[in-house]
Scaffold this motif. Structure first.
Motif, PDB file in Angstrom:
ATOM      1  N   GLU A   9     -13.707  60.813 -34.316  1.00  0.00           N
ATOM      2  CA  GLU A   9     -14.252  61.426 -33.116  1.00  0.00           C
ATOM      3  C   GLU A   9     -13.211  61.324 -31.998  1.00  0.00           C
ATOM      4  O   GLU A   9     -12.593  60.281 -31.810  1.00  0.00           O
ATOM      5  N   GLY A  10     -12.999  62.408 -31.295  1.00  0.00           N
ATOM      6  CA  GLY A  10     -12.010  62.445 -30.227  1.00  0.00           C
ATOM      7  C   GLY A  10     -10.639  62.913 -30.691  1.00  0.00           C
ATOM      8  O   GLY A  10      -9.789  63.249 -29.862  1.00  0.00           O
ATOM      9  N   ALA A  81     -16.884  61.550 -42.232  1.00  0.00           N
ATOM     10  CA  ALA A  81     -17.549  62.658 -41.532  1.00  0.00           C
ATOM     11  C   ALA A  81     -18.927  62.874 -42.155  1.00  0.00           C
ATOM     12  O   ALA A  81     -19.104  62.726 -43.364  1.00  0.00           O
ATOM     13  N   ILE A  82     -19.870  63.222 -41.320  1.00  0.00           N
ATOM     14  CA  ILE A  82     -21.229  63.498 -41.781  1.00  0.00           C
ATOM     15  C   ILE A  82     -21.454  65.007 -41.742  1.00  0.00           C
ATOM     16  O   ILE A  82     -21.331  65.646 -40.692  1.00  0.00           O
ATOM     17  N   LYS A 112     -22.230  65.447 -27.417  1.00  0.00           N
ATOM     18  CA  LYS A 112     -23.635  65.124 -27.167  1.00  0.00           C
ATOM     19  C   LYS A 112     -23.661  63.771 -26.464  1.00  0.00           C
ATOM     20  O   LYS A 112     -22.623  63.198 -26.146  1.00  0.00           O
ATOM     21  N   ALA A 113     -24.821  63.216 -26.245  1.00  0.00           N
ATOM     22  CA  ALA A 113     -24.949  61.956 -25.492  1.00  0.00           C
ATOM     23  C   ALA A 113     -24.028  60.862 -26.032  1.00  0.00           C
ATOM     24  O   ALA A 113     -23.230  60.301 -25.297  1.00  0.00           O
ATOM     25  N   HIS A 114     -24.132  60.564 -27.334  1.00  0.00           N
ATOM     26  CA  HIS A 114     -23.364  59.441 -27.892  1.00  0.00           C
ATOM     27  C   HIS A 114     -22.512  59.837 -29.091  1.00  0.00           C
ATOM     28  O   HIS A 114     -22.053  58.967 -29.827  1.00  0.00           O
ATOM     29  N   PHE A 115     -22.331  61.147 -29.314  1.00  0.00           N
ATOM     30  CA  PHE A 115     -21.566  61.575 -30.484  1.00  0.00           C
ATOM     31  C   PHE A 115     -21.078  63.003 -30.297  1.00  0.00           C
ATOM     32  O   PHE A 115     -21.533  63.722 -29.410  1.00  0.00           O
ATOM     33  N   GLN A 116     -20.137  63.395 -31.151  1.00  0.00           N
ATOM     34  CA  GLN A 116     -19.620  64.763 -31.155  1.00  0.00           C
ATOM     35  C   GLN A 116     -20.195  65.534 -32.334  1.00  0.00           C
ATOM     36  O   GLN A 116     -20.472  64.959 -33.391  1.00  0.00           O
ATOM     37  N   ALA A 142     -16.285  60.961 -38.075  1.00  0.00           N
ATOM     38  CA  ALA A 142     -16.410  59.509 -38.177  1.00  0.00           C
ATOM     39  C   ALA A 142     -16.092  58.865 -36.825  1.00  0.00           C
ATOM     40  O   ALA A 142     -15.270  59.366 -36.071  1.00  0.00           O
ATOM     41  N   LYS A 143     -16.779  57.766 -36.571  1.00  0.00           N
ATOM     42  CA  LYS A 143     -16.482  56.965 -35.368  1.00  0.00           C
ATOM     43  C   LYS A 143     -15.700  55.737 -35.791  1.00  0.00           C
ATOM     44  O   LYS A 143     -15.953  55.178 -36.857  1.00  0.00           O
ATOM     45  N   ARG A 144     -14.772  55.344 -34.965  1.00  0.00           N
ATOM     46  CA  ARG A 144     -14.030  54.098 -35.233  1.00  0.00           C
ATOM     47  C   ARG A 144     -14.975  52.913 -35.082  1.00  0.00           C
ATOM     48  O   ARG A 144     -15.800  52.877 -34.190  1.00  0.00           O
ATOM     49  N   ASP A 145     -14.834  51.962 -35.992  1.00  0.00           N
ATOM     50  CA  ASP A 145     -15.601  50.732 -35.915  1.00  0.00           C
ATOM     51  C   ASP A 145     -15.063  49.916 -34.728  1.00  0.00           C
ATOM     52  O   ASP A 145     -13.870  49.707 -34.614  1.00  0.00           O
ATOM     53  N   LYS A 146     -15.956  49.498 -33.876  1.00  0.00           N
ATOM     54  CA  LYS A 146     -15.503  48.786 -32.654  1.00  0.00           C
ATOM     55  C   LYS A 146     -15.297  47.335 -32.889  1.00  0.00           C
ATOM     56  O   LYS A 146     -15.738  46.637 -33.643  1.00  0.00           O
TER      57      LYS A 146
END
Length: 146
Positions: A9-10, A81-82, A112-116, A142-146
């Motif tokens: 994401e990003g 990716a979903i 969107k609020a918390h995701f792309q 996919a989001k990076r694991d924080k």
């Protein structure tokens, strides 16, 4: 653990694309029928298929659609990716021996609020450059694991 090329994401940008290719075999069609239960004689019975407008067996359209899924999950944007949705149009038949290329291209990215959500054009062509399947998909990168 194996290293994967992932666009998180990003990192996705409009215009980015990826492709996968595969030669479609009789074994692919037979395996697809076994996995899905789709034994339509158009795909499975040469004698039946000879009496149709195609004059021989054709591959399941969803085999080409499955290549889009493979491209999304391995090339663009890659693992994690979903796959949210997909529209499809089957333009031409796929025959045994055809070499298909599935290409996905990022067309739009919405925050969107918390995701792309990324919208991608999806096109599968054969060795002659003819479109056999086309449509549009939406994915959540996919989001990076924080």
């Amino acid at each position: 653990m194996k290293e994967y090329k992932i666009l998180y994401e990003g990192e996705l940008k409009v215009g980015m694309s990826g492709s996968v290719s595969k030669r479609i075999s009789e074994e692919d069609v037979d395996t697809f029928a076994k996995v899905t239960g789709d034994y339509n004689p158009m795909h499975m019975d040469q004698e039946f298929a000879e009496k149709t407008q195609f004059h021989k067996r054709i591959a399941h359209g969803m085999l080409s659609a499955g290549m889009i899924s493979a491209c999304l999950g391995t090339k663009m944007p890659g693992p994690g990716a979903i796959y949210l949705n997909q529209s499809l149009r089957f333009d031409k038949p796929v025959y045994f021996g055809d070499v298909l290329v599935a290409t996905v291209t990022v067309e739009k990215i919405d925050q969107k609020a918390h995701f792309q959500i990324a919208t991608l054009s999806t096109v599968v062509t054969n060795q002659n450059g003819d479109k056999v399947t086309e449509g549009e998909a939406q994915i959540m990168p996919a989001k990076r694991d924080k």
